[in-house]
Design a protein around this motif. Structure first.
Motif, mmCIF file in Angstrom:
data_model
loop_
_atom_site.group_PDB
_atom_site.id
_atom_site.type_symbol
_atom_site.label_atom_id
_atom_site.label_comp_id
_atom_site.label_asym_id
_atom_site.label_seq_id
_atom_site.Cartn_x
_atom_site.Cartn_y
_atom_site.Cartn_z
ATOM 1 N N UNK A 153 53.957 23.143 38.617
ATOM 2 C CA UNK A 153 54.658 21.965 39.139
ATOM 3 C C UNK A 153 54.931 22.132 40.632
ATOM 4 N N UNK A 154 55.384 23.323 41.001
ATOM 5 C CA UNK A 154 55.738 23.580 42.390
ATOM 6 C C UNK A 154 54.526 23.428 43.313
ATOM 7 N N UNK A 155 53.377 23.997 42.882
ATOM 8 C CA UNK A 155 52.199 23.934 43.751
ATOM 9 C C UNK A 155 51.451 22.602 43.623
ATOM 10 N N UNK A 156 51.725 21.822 42.597
ATOM 11 C CA UNK A 156 51.232 20.448 42.554
ATOM 12 C C UNK A 156 51.799 19.659 43.736
ATOM 13 N N UNK A 157 53.073 19.860 44.005
ATOM 14 C CA UNK A 157 53.730 19.143 45.096
ATOM 15 C C UNK A 157 53.493 19.807 46.457
ATOM 16 N N UNK A 158 53.019 21.065 46.450
ATOM 17 C CA UNK A 158 52.801 21.800 47.704
ATOM 18 C C UNK A 158 51.431 22.482 47.668
ATOM 19 N N UNK A 159 50.357 21.727 47.465
ATOM 20 C CA UNK A 159 49.036 22.343 47.293
ATOM 21 C C UNK A 159 48.559 23.108 48.519
ATOM 22 N N UNK A 160 49.040 22.714 49.678
ATOM 23 C CA UNK A 160 48.631 23.413 50.903
ATOM 24 C C UNK A 160 49.147 24.843 50.959
ATOM 25 N N UNK A 161 50.070 25.175 50.074
ATOM 26 C CA UNK A 161 50.700 26.498 50.097
ATOM 27 C C UNK A 161 49.977 27.530 49.243
ATOM 28 N N UNK A 162 48.935 27.118 48.527
ATOM 29 C CA UNK A 162 48.276 28.027 47.584
ATOM 30 C C UNK A 162 46.868 28.389 48.034
ATOM 31 N N UNK A 163 46.566 29.672 47.983
ATOM 32 C CA UNK A 163 45.205 30.192 48.139
ATOM 33 C C UNK A 163 44.669 30.432 46.729
ATOM 34 N N UNK A 164 43.480 29.952 46.422
ATOM 35 C CA UNK A 164 42.948 30.052 45.065
ATOM 36 C C UNK A 164 41.892 31.155 44.986
ATOM 37 N N UNK A 165 42.136 32.116 44.084
ATOM 38 C CA UNK A 165 41.171 33.186 43.828
ATOM 39 C C UNK A 165 40.010 32.669 42.985
ATOM 40 N N UNK A 166 38.816 33.208 43.160
ATOM 41 C CA UNK A 166 37.752 32.985 42.173
ATOM 42 C C UNK A 166 38.113 33.655 40.836
ATOM 43 N N UNK A 167 37.452 33.220 39.786
ATOM 44 C CA UNK A 167 37.853 33.611 38.429
ATOM 45 C C UNK A 167 37.670 35.092 38.114
ATOM 46 N N UNK A 168 36.811 35.804 38.838
ATOM 47 C CA UNK A 168 36.624 37.215 38.495
ATOM 48 C C UNK A 168 37.829 38.078 38.882
ATOM 49 N N UNK A 169 38.788 37.487 39.612
ATOM 50 C CA UNK A 169 40.026 38.193 39.941
ATOM 51 C C UNK A 169 41.091 38.006 38.858
ATOM 52 N N UNK A 170 40.786 37.233 37.850
ATOM 53 C CA UNK A 170 41.722 37.036 36.730
ATOM 54 C C UNK A 170 40.889 36.569 35.534
ATOM 55 N N UNK A 171 40.105 37.498 34.989
ATOM 56 C CA UNK A 171 39.114 37.174 33.951
ATOM 57 C C UNK A 171 39.745 37.316 32.580
ATOM 58 N N UNK A 172 39.767 36.212 31.834
ATOM 59 C CA UNK A 172 40.440 36.152 30.539
ATOM 60 C C UNK A 172 39.464 35.811 29.416
ATOM 61 N N UNK B 142 37.094 32.865 29.456
ATOM 62 C CA UNK B 142 35.911 32.856 30.312
ATOM 63 C C UNK B 142 34.642 33.245 29.559
ATOM 64 N N UNK B 143 34.785 33.706 28.308
ATOM 65 C CA UNK B 143 33.568 34.082 27.579
ATOM 66 C C UNK B 143 33.570 33.701 26.096
ATOM 67 N N UNK B 144 34.710 33.416 25.487
ATOM 68 C CA UNK B 144 34.713 33.202 24.035
ATOM 69 C C UNK B 144 34.065 31.874 23.639
ATOM 70 N N UNK B 145 33.960 30.934 24.565
ATOM 71 C CA UNK B 145 33.280 29.667 24.298
ATOM 72 C C UNK B 145 31.939 29.604 25.020
ATOM 73 N N UNK B 146 31.451 30.757 25.416
ATOM 74 C CA UNK B 146 30.287 30.827 26.278
ATOM 75 C C UNK B 146 30.713 31.185 27.688
ATOM 76 N N UNK B 147 29.873 31.889 28.411
ATOM 77 C CA UNK B 147 30.231 32.387 29.729
ATOM 78 C C UNK B 147 30.422 31.234 30.707
ATOM 79 N N UNK B 148 31.620 31.160 31.344
ATOM 80 C CA UNK B 148 31.874 30.074 32.296
ATOM 81 C C UNK B 148 32.528 30.547 33.581
ATOM 82 N N UNK B 149 32.419 31.850 33.879
ATOM 83 C CA UNK B 149 32.869 32.371 35.169
ATOM 84 C C UNK B 149 31.636 32.856 35.923
ATOM 85 N N UNK B 150 31.056 31.978 36.719
ATOM 86 C CA UNK B 150 29.793 32.287 37.398
ATOM 87 C C UNK B 150 29.937 33.468 38.346
#
Length: 368
Positions: A251-270, A273-281
């Motif tokens: 909620x907080x970053x929805x209202x302040x999107x400029x404040x967030x740096x987004x990591x690619x998925x391999x930095x938080x692989x859950x 990302x693979x149980x429904x087929x591989x989706x972290x390129x």
């Protein structure tokens, strides 16, 4: 870290496919080198919150952080009182004197609302929201859940602090890569960041900026500081949130999107990302950098690939040869999981780990 780096004792097992290097690898390595060169004595601050039966899991996470990291680590461990002695006994036996320091803290919430915060989502999970207010003298911090495993040096994710622009205060990864299986975009009853929301299990924070920032919000036209916004957010949304403090961050970053740096998925692989087929390129190309075993997958047999990595790091003895005591036995275990969706892509679980071990031995051979 690229393929053309050579050490005479490496055999063909160590050579990596050409698709993991190239110019992307070169520029990534150059950025990290320059950041470390200009921040040579910087201590990396890592925080975790442990309650209930999370002692072993937390220690395994800390072990994974210690194995590969280069700069000194300062652990900030927030734990229930009955866990403190066990943590102290274990961490005092870590063999890296001078490289690792730790501080144990009690679980603490604002007095007037402590009970409400403690029961939010999982016990103690919302403690992370108060870290900028408790650790007042810490400039930057990497918070991780207990079910995190580092497959490359903490230094590398820490260096993202140097990539923040002037408005960014924190970094997290998306909750999902594939909207068709996304939770937030299908079920959330509150605002969330981006297309599929963000996952707070790995959260890098410039806490000085967090403490100084005034946040836009949907409760008042007046911008509020971090210490002012938490309780009003909880009061407004407590009947609409499912994932506790993570939802509040969304909620907080929805209202302040400029404040967030987004990591690619391999930095938080859950598992998603693979149980429904591989989706972290990114993980397919470069391997998994940080493994996140949420849903308890380290401790049951539903996702044996995740459990195999956890058991390998948990059982590794500091000082043993990483190739023969960790990597090769792990690969044999992972090959047994190929009947599962995650097992079909088991090589992404060891691609980065192979590079990390190779780099560690290269540093040792160079006397670093």
């Amino acid at each position: 870290r690229c393929k053309n780096l050579s050490v005479s004792f490496w055999n063909s097992y160590w050579m990596l496919p050409s698709d993991v290097c190239g110019m992307n690898c070169f520029w990534e390595a150059a950025f990290r080198y320059n950041y470390m060169k200009t921040h040579p004595s910087e201590k990396m601050h890592l925080a975790v919150v442990a309650c209930g039966e999370r002692l072993e899991e937390t220690v395994t996470m800390l072990r994974s952080a210690v194995i590969f990291s280069i700069k000194p680590l300062q652990f900030h461990i927030f734990a229930e009182d009955q866990l403190h002695e066990s943590f102290k006994d274990i961490l005092d036996d870590f063999p890296y004197e001078g490289k690792v320091n730790y501080t144990l803290y009690p679980i603490t919430f604002p007095t007037e609302s402590a009970a409400e915060w403690k029961k939010l989502f999982k016990p103690c999970a919302s403690q992370r929201l108060f870290l900028p207010l408790i650790l007042k003298n810490v400039d930057s911090l990497l918070y991780v859940d207990t079910d995190i495993l580092f497959l490359r040096p903490v230094d590398d994710i820490w260096s993202f602090l140097g990539k923040f622009n002037a408005t960014q205060i924190a970094a997290m990864a998306p909750e999902h890569e594939e909207p068709r299986i996304g939770w937030y975009n299908r079920f959330a009853r509150h605002p969330y960041y981006g297309t599929t929301g963000i996952n707070s299990g790995v959260m890098l924070m410039n806490m000085t900026r967090i403490r100084r920032k005034y946040f836009k919000n949907d409760m008042t036209p007046v911008r509020l500081q971090w210490r002012e916004i938490l309780m009003p957010l909880l009061k407004k949304y407590k009947l609409n949130i499912t994932w506790g403090d993570q939802d509040l961050l969304n909620i907080m970053f929805f209202h302040n999107p400029e404040s967030l740096y987004v990591f690619p998925c391999q930095w938080n692989y859950r598992p998603d990302h693979c149980i429904y087929g591989s989706n972290c390129k990114e993980a397919e190309e470069e391997g998994i950098f940080i493994l996140h075993g949420n849903r308890g997958v380290y401790h049951d047999d539903k996702q044996p690939t995740f459990k195999a990595v956890y058991e390998a790091i948990k059982n590794y003895s500091f000082g043993d040869d990483l190739l023969h005591s960790l990597l090769q036995p792990l690969e044999l275990e992972l090959q047994k999981t190929m009947h599962t969706y995650c097992g079909k892509v088991y090589k992404v679980f060891i691609k980065q780990l192979t590079k990390s071990i190779r780099d560690l031995y290269a540093r040792r051979s160079n006397g670093r």
